[in-house]
Scaffold this active site. Structure first.
Site, PDB file in Angstrom:
ATOM      1  N   LEU A   1       0.964  -1.085   0.065  1.00 43.68           N
ATOM      2  CA  LEU A   1      -0.144   0.000  -0.009  1.00 43.68           C
ATOM      3  C   LEU A   1       0.916   1.165   0.051  1.00 43.68           C
ATOM      4  O   LEU A   1       1.718   1.617   0.966  1.00 43.68           O
ATOM      5  CB  LEU A   1      -0.655  -0.137   1.202  1.00 43.68           C
ATOM      6  CG  LEU A   1      -2.181   0.815   1.246  1.00 43.68           C
ATOM      7  CD1 LEU A   1      -3.054   0.510   2.454  1.00 43.68           C
ATOM      8  CD2 LEU A   1      -1.899   2.198   1.271  1.00 43.68           C
ATOM      9  N   ASP A   2       0.945   1.931  -1.077  1.00 40.40           N
ATOM     10  CA  ASP A   2       1.882   2.939  -1.205  1.00 40.40           C
ATOM     11  C   ASP A   2       1.746   4.216  -0.837  1.00 40.40           C
ATOM     12  O   ASP A   2       0.311   4.728  -1.409  1.00 40.40           O
ATOM     13  CB  ASP A   2       2.291   3.153  -2.693  1.00 40.40           C
ATOM     14  CG  ASP A   2       3.281   2.014  -3.164  1.00 40.40           C
ATOM     15  OD1 ASP A   2       3.927   1.501  -2.372  1.00 40.40           O
ATOM     16  OD2 ASP A   2       3.600   1.828  -4.434  1.00 40.40           O
TER      17      ASP A   2
ATOM     18  N   MET B   1       6.857  16.562  11.616  1.00 44.22           N
ATOM     19  CA  MET B   1       6.934  17.258  10.584  1.00 44.22           C
ATOM     20  C   MET B   1       5.529  17.200   9.792  1.00 44.22           C
ATOM     21  O   MET B   1       4.878  16.079   9.634  1.00 44.22           O
ATOM     22  CB  MET B   1       7.894  16.433   9.678  1.00 44.22           C
ATOM     23  CG  MET B   1       9.473  17.029   9.901  1.00 44.22           C
ATOM     24  SD  MET B   1      10.666  15.943   9.236  1.00 44.22           S
ATOM     25  CE  MET B   1      10.071  14.242   9.943  1.00 44.22           C
TER      26      MET B   1
ATOM     27  N   GLY C   1       4.227  -5.970  -9.800  1.00 49.27           N
ATOM     28  CA  GLY C   1       3.290  -6.655 -10.767  1.00 49.27           C
ATOM     29  C   GLY C   1       2.099  -5.523 -10.951  1.00 49.27           C
ATOM     30  O   GLY C   1       1.362  -5.320 -11.851  1.00 49.27           O
TER      31      GLY C   1
ATOM     32  N   SER D   1      17.931  -4.410 -13.341  1.00 51.71           N
ATOM     33  CA  SER D   1      18.723  -3.031 -13.373  1.00 51.71           C
ATOM     34  C   SER D   1      20.123  -3.432 -13.630  1.00 51.71           C
ATOM     35  O   SER D   1      20.270  -4.691 -13.283  1.00 51.71           O
ATOM     36  CB  SER D   1      18.447  -2.114 -12.183  1.00 51.71           C
ATOM     37  OG  SER D   1      18.785  -2.984 -10.998  1.00 51.71           O
TER      38      SER D   1
ATOM     39  N   GLY E   1      20.904   4.672 -19.902  1.00 51.11           N
ATOM     40  CA  GLY E   1      19.895   4.231 -20.954  1.00 51.11           C
ATOM     41  C   GLY E   1      19.768   2.858 -20.506  1.00 51.11           C
ATOM     42  O   GLY E   1      19.548   2.375 -19.439  1.00 51.11           O
TER      43      GLY E   1
ATOM     44  N   SER F   1      10.571  12.162  -9.679  1.00 51.54           N
ATOM     45  CA  SER F   1      10.327  10.916  -8.894  1.00 51.54           C
ATOM     46  C   SER F   1      11.160   9.615  -9.537  1.00 51.54           C
ATOM     47  O   SER F   1      11.002   9.774 -10.804  1.00 51.54           O
ATOM     48  CB  SER F   1       8.953  10.833  -8.462  1.00 51.54           C
ATOM     49  OG  SER F   1       8.914   9.439  -7.710  1.00 51.54           O
TER      50      SER F   1
ATOM     51  N   ASP G   1       9.022  -0.264 -13.518  1.00 50.11           N
ATOM     52  CA  ASP G   1       7.683  -0.709 -13.747  1.00 50.11           C
ATOM     53  C   ASP G   1       7.128  -0.123 -15.019  1.00 50.11           C
ATOM     54  O   ASP G   1       6.353  -1.392 -15.705  1.00 50.11           O
ATOM     55  CB  ASP G   1       6.935  -0.778 -12.757  1.00 50.11           C
ATOM     56  CG  ASP G   1       7.372  -1.554 -11.223  1.00 50.11           C
ATOM     57  OD1 ASP G   1       7.976  -2.308 -11.501  1.00 50.11           O
ATOM     58  OD2 ASP G   1       7.038  -1.053 -10.279  1.00 50.11           O
TER      59      ASP G   1
END
Length: 308
Positions: A13-14, A28, A41, A186, A228, A249, A255
């Site tokens: 859950l972002d 803060m 996914g 990556s 790249g 960001s 993804d």
């Protein structure tokens, strides 16, 4: 319409928000908070659907946070196939510091998964009917490192194309098992499974081509951030430079790249053009703040510009 299934073994859950400045030991006040369904996914499915395809999300979900994740998927109008677990779905947080422009990312380890729960995932995949199965993200605790290899074997038996984006032992074991259509590590993830620094483009290309020539993977795309990306396929490798954009960001670039590349392949584009389309989507993703992903208009604009 193009159809895929995505598998997310350790979804999130972002939560994204911003503060003026980050201080230790101080409350803060955040603003601009935003909540999204996340995990590799699920992110791939979000982008794939934005681009015009159909996607069904297979994922683990548990506890109150899992219920919230389910609700967010429904809000995004994503078709879901949920595997219930006893543990709590993790919550990941991205904080943007306005004064510096820096981004802070907090990603928990996630729940421990029982054998009956991860074997249920394999059972669901055995019944899945999709042209592509895209497995993306880390494996949670309790799931064996060869899980993706088992999933790839199931997809192969059903004549489905299996796409893999993970890291560490899970990536190494997944590729070693064969049956992988496309893998997208990556550069740091690729170096880790090779066990070498791979200091230049030639060494990266040679290492990537070895996997293709050994028949472990049909296509291997190595994303290299500001340098790249490189695609290994039979007949040689293709290296494309990064597309210059103003980054807001880093969340979701990989993804977005993967979803767009699979979308283009499903649409019948040649692999080199699909690779270019994926690179455009990765660049488009960094234009969006927080946990948002690439937007179709940005992808098309950047793709057309990069193809000139």
């Amino acid at each position: 319409m193009f159809d895929i299934g995505t598998l997310t073994m350790n979804p999130t859950l972002d939560v994204a928000c911003e503060v003026e400045e980050v201080f230790p030991m101080r409350k803060m006040r955040a603003r601009g908070e935003h909540y999204d369904p996340g995990g590799g996914g699920i992110n791939v499915a979000r982008v794939f659907v934005r681009l015009g395809g159909n996607a069904r999300c297979y994922y683990l979900s548990g506890g109150a946070t899992g219920a919230a994740l389910d609700g967010l998927l429904d809000l995004h109008q994503l078709v879901r196939s949920t595997i219930r677990i006893g543990g709590q779905t993790r919550v990941s947080t991205v904080v943007h510091e306005r004064c510096s422009g820096q981004e802070y990312r907090f990603v928990p380890q996630g729940p421990e998964v029982a054998e009956s729960e991860w074997t249920e995932c394999l059972s669901r995949l055995g019944d899945a009917r999709h042209d592509y199965i895209v497995s993306s993200g880390s494996l949670p605790r309790g799931v064996p490192v060869d899980f993706y290899a088992q999933a790839a074997a199931i997809a192969s038996q059903r004549e489905q194309r299996f796409v893999l984006d993970t890291s560490g032992e899970a990536l190494e074991a997944g590729i070693a098992g064969g049956h992988v259509f496309l893998a997208k590590p990556s550069l740091s993830e690729f170096r880790a499974i090779i066990g070498a620094d791979l200091p230049d483009e030639t060494s990266i290309a040679e290492a990537a081509m070895e996997f293709v020539e050994r028949g472990k993977v049909e296509f291997l795309a190595v994303t290299m951030a500001e340098k790249g990306a490189l695609l290994a396929r039979r007949g040689g490798s293709l290296r494309l430079p990064a597309i210059a954009v103003e980054a807001r960001s880093a969340v979701g670039a990989g993804d977005s790249f993967l979803a767009a590349m699979v979308f283009a392949l499903a649409a019948g584009k040649a692999v080199d053009e699909a690779f270019r389309f994926g690179l455009a989507a990765g660049a488009a993703a960094v234009l969006t703040p927080g946990t948002d992903l690439c937007r179709p208009d940005d992808v098309e604009r950047i793709y057309e510009r990069s193809s000139d």
